[in-house]
Design a protein around this motif. Structure first.
Motif, PDB file in Angstrom:
ATOM      1  N   PHE A  64       0.836  -1.205   0.000  1.00 47.18           N
ATOM      2  CA  PHE A  64       0.000   0.000   0.000  1.00 47.18           C
ATOM      3  C   PHE A  64       0.874   1.259   0.000  1.00 47.18           C
ATOM      4  O   PHE A  64       0.719   2.141  -0.850  1.00 47.18           O
ATOM      5  CB  PHE A  64      -0.914  -0.051   1.228  1.00 47.18           C
ATOM      6  N   LEU A  65       1.804   1.337   0.944  1.00 44.71           N
ATOM      7  CA  LEU A  65       2.635   2.539   1.082  1.00 44.71           C
ATOM      8  C   LEU A  65       3.548   2.741  -0.124  1.00 44.71           C
ATOM      9  O   LEU A  65       3.650   3.858  -0.647  1.00 44.71           O
ATOM     10  CB  LEU A  65       3.451   2.467   2.369  1.00 44.71           C
ATOM     11  N   SER A  66       4.194   1.692  -0.596  1.00 42.59           N
ATOM     12  CA  SER A  66       5.117   1.872  -1.722  1.00 42.59           C
ATOM     13  C   SER A  66       4.377   2.188  -3.013  1.00 42.59           C
ATOM     14  O   SER A  66       4.851   2.995  -3.820  1.00 42.59           O
ATOM     15  CB  SER A  66       6.037   0.659  -1.888  1.00 42.59           C
ATOM     16  N   ALA A  67       3.200   1.591  -3.219  1.00 45.53           N
ATOM     17  CA  ALA A  67       2.428   1.889  -4.435  1.00 45.53           C
ATOM     18  C   ALA A  67       2.010   3.354  -4.460  1.00 45.53           C
ATOM     19  O   ALA A  67       2.100   4.018  -5.498  1.00 45.53           O
ATOM     20  CB  ALA A  67       1.206   0.978  -4.532  1.00 45.53           C
ATOM     21  N   ILE A  68       1.572   3.866  -3.332  1.00 44.30           N
ATOM     22  CA  ILE A  68       1.168   5.281  -3.296  1.00 44.30           C
ATOM     23  C   ILE A  68       2.386   6.185  -3.475  1.00 44.30           C
ATOM     24  O   ILE A  68       2.368   7.105  -4.287  1.00 44.30           O
ATOM     25  CB  ILE A  68       0.429   5.607  -1.982  1.00 44.30           C
ATOM     26  N   ARG A  69       3.438   5.909  -2.728  1.00 43.19           N
ATOM     27  CA  ARG A  69       4.610   6.802  -2.755  1.00 43.19           C
ATOM     28  C   ARG A  69       5.350   6.778  -4.085  1.00 43.19           C
ATOM     29  O   ARG A  69       5.887   7.797  -4.507  1.00 43.19           O
ATOM     30  CB  ARG A  69       5.556   6.434  -1.614  1.00 43.19           C
ATOM     31  N   LYS A  70       5.400   5.622  -4.752  1.00 40.00           N
ATOM     32  CA  LYS A  70       6.205   5.516  -5.970  1.00 40.00           C
ATOM     33  C   LYS A  70       5.396   5.527  -7.260  1.00 40.00           C
ATOM     34  O   LYS A  70       5.954   5.804  -8.312  1.00 40.00           O
ATOM     35  CB  LYS A  70       7.045   4.237  -5.907  1.00 40.00           C
ATOM     36  N   VAL A  71       4.113   5.183  -7.199  1.00 41.18           N
ATOM     37  CA  VAL A  71       3.314   5.111  -8.426  1.00 41.18           C
ATOM     38  C   VAL A  71       2.293   6.247  -8.480  1.00 41.18           C
ATOM     39  O   VAL A  71       2.253   7.002  -9.451  1.00 41.18           O
ATOM     40  CB  VAL A  71       2.615   3.733  -8.562  1.00 41.18           C
ATOM     41  N   ALA A  72       1.481   6.384  -7.436  1.00 39.73           N
ATOM     42  CA  ALA A  72       0.460   7.437  -7.434  1.00 39.73           C
ATOM     43  C   ALA A  72       1.080   8.829  -7.351  1.00 39.73           C
ATOM     44  O   ALA A  72       0.429   9.820  -7.693  1.00 39.73           O
ATOM     45  CB  ALA A  72      -0.529   7.224  -6.282  1.00 39.73           C
ATOM     46  N   ALA A  87      -0.549   8.252   2.180  1.00 38.13           N
ATOM     47  CA  ALA A  87       0.343   7.118   2.441  1.00 38.13           C
ATOM     48  C   ALA A  87       0.698   7.038   3.915  1.00 38.13           C
ATOM     49  O   ALA A  87       1.835   7.279   4.326  1.00 38.13           O
ATOM     50  CB  ALA A  87       1.600   7.227   1.573  1.00 38.13           C
ATOM     51  N   LYS A  88      -0.311   6.691   4.723  1.00 37.30           N
ATOM     52  CA  LYS A  88      -0.103   6.543   6.162  1.00 37.30           C
ATOM     53  C   LYS A  88      -0.972   5.388   6.647  1.00 37.30           C
ATOM     54  O   LYS A  88      -2.106   5.226   6.211  1.00 37.30           O
ATOM     55  CB  LYS A  88      -0.558   7.796   6.902  1.00 37.30           C
ATOM     56  N   PHE A 117      -3.886  -2.655  -4.673  1.00 33.21           N
ATOM     57  CA  PHE A 117      -2.565  -2.044  -4.802  1.00 33.21           C
ATOM     58  C   PHE A 117      -1.573  -3.100  -5.254  1.00 33.21           C
ATOM     59  O   PHE A 117      -1.634  -4.249  -4.815  1.00 33.21           O
ATOM     60  CB  PHE A 117      -2.112  -1.430  -3.467  1.00 33.21           C
ATOM     61  N   VAL A 118      -0.660  -2.686  -6.133  1.00 35.64           N
ATOM     62  CA  VAL A 118       0.372  -3.574  -6.675  1.00 35.64           C
ATOM     63  C   VAL A 118       1.731  -2.909  -6.443  1.00 35.64           C
ATOM     64  O   VAL A 118       1.882  -1.703  -6.651  1.00 35.64           O
ATOM     65  CB  VAL A 118       0.138  -3.833  -8.183  1.00 35.64           C
ATOM     66  N   SER A 119       2.700  -3.715  -6.025  1.00 35.56           N
ATOM     67  CA  SER A 119       4.056  -3.205  -5.793  1.00 35.56           C
ATOM     68  C   SER A 119       4.582  -2.478  -7.028  1.00 35.56           C
ATOM     69  O   SER A 119       4.344  -2.925  -8.156  1.00 35.56           O
ATOM     70  CB  SER A 119       5.009  -4.355  -5.470  1.00 35.56           C
ATOM     71  N   PRO A 120       5.313  -1.386  -6.830  1.00 40.28           N
ATOM     72  CA  PRO A 120       5.836  -0.626  -7.965  1.00 40.28           C
ATOM     73  C   PRO A 120       6.619  -1.473  -8.970  1.00 40.28           C
ATOM     74  O   PRO A 120       6.492  -1.263 -10.174  1.00 40.28           O
ATOM     75  CB  PRO A 120       6.729   0.421  -7.299  1.00 40.28           C
TER      76      PRO A 120
END
Length: 160
Positions: free
Chosen positions: A25-33, A46-47, A88-91
Motif C-alpha cells: 500500500f505505502l510503496s504503491a502510493i509513494r512511488k506510483v500514485a 500514504a499513512k 494495490f500492486v508493488s511498484p
C-alpha cells in the motif's frame, strides 16, 4: 484456494499478511500514485496509523494476496456490497498483469456471491486501468485525507 496466472498466483489473505499489505500500500502510493498527486496529498494518503486496525480491516472481508513465488506483490478486497475497496500492486510489478489477475479474482468472488455489479473509488492513477477493464465513471469525487483534498472517481462495472 490459490489461483494462478502465467507467472503469479493469488491466495486468500491470512493473519500473517498484514505487514506485507501495508508495505505494498505505502510503496504503491509513494512511488506510483505520486505521478498524479502532489507531495502533500501523497503524505496525507500514504499513512497507516495503526497496523492492528489495518489487520482487522483486512481480515473483516474477503482479501486476496498476489504472489510472485512466495513474495507478496499486490492485494485486493471485496466488501459484501460489491465495493472493491482496495487494490494495490508493488511498484516493481506495475504493468505485468498482477492487477488484472487480482481483478479477475474479485469478479469471480462477486459473481459467486450473486452480485450484479462491483464498484470502486479509483484514484487518478488507477482510473485508466479500471476503464480498460470495463468500469465506467459514475462521479468525480473529492475526498478528505488528513487535511488534504484528493480527487478520485466512483466507478462501477456490471457483471455479466
Amino acid at each position: 484456494m490459490p489461483v494462478s496466472g502465467d507467472r503469479f498466483s493469488v491466495r486468500p489473505y491470512g493473519p500473517d499478511d498484514a505487514q506485507a499489505t501495508i508495505d505494498i500500500f505505502l510503496s504503491a502510493i509513494r512511488k506510483v500514485a505520486s505521478k498524479d498527486y502532489s507531495p502533500a496529498e501523497i503524505a496525507a494518503w500514504a499513512k497507516v496509523d495503526d497496523a492492528e486496525i489495518w489487520a482487522q480491516y483486512r481480515a473483516s472481508r474477503p482479501t486476496w494476496l498476489a504472489l510472485d513465488g512466495s513474495t507478496p506483490i499486490g492485494f485486493t478486497d471485496l466488501k459484501s456490497d460489491g465495493c472493491l475497496d482496495m487494490m494495490f500492486v508493488s511498484p516493481d510489478y506495475q504493468g505485468k498483469g498482477v492487477a488484472s489477475l487480482l481483478l479477475a479474482t474479485v469478479e469471480r468472488a462477486a459473481r459467486k456471491q450473486g452480485l450484479q455489479q462491483i464498484f470502486t473509488e479509483a484514484s487518478l492513477t488507477a482510473r485508466p486501468f479500471f476503464e480498460r477493464k470495463g468500469f465506467v465513471v459514475v462521479a468525480a469525487q473529492r475526498v478528505e485525507k488528513r487535511g488534504q483534498t484528493l480527487s478520485n472517481f466512483l466507478m462501477e462495472k456490471a457483471l455479466a
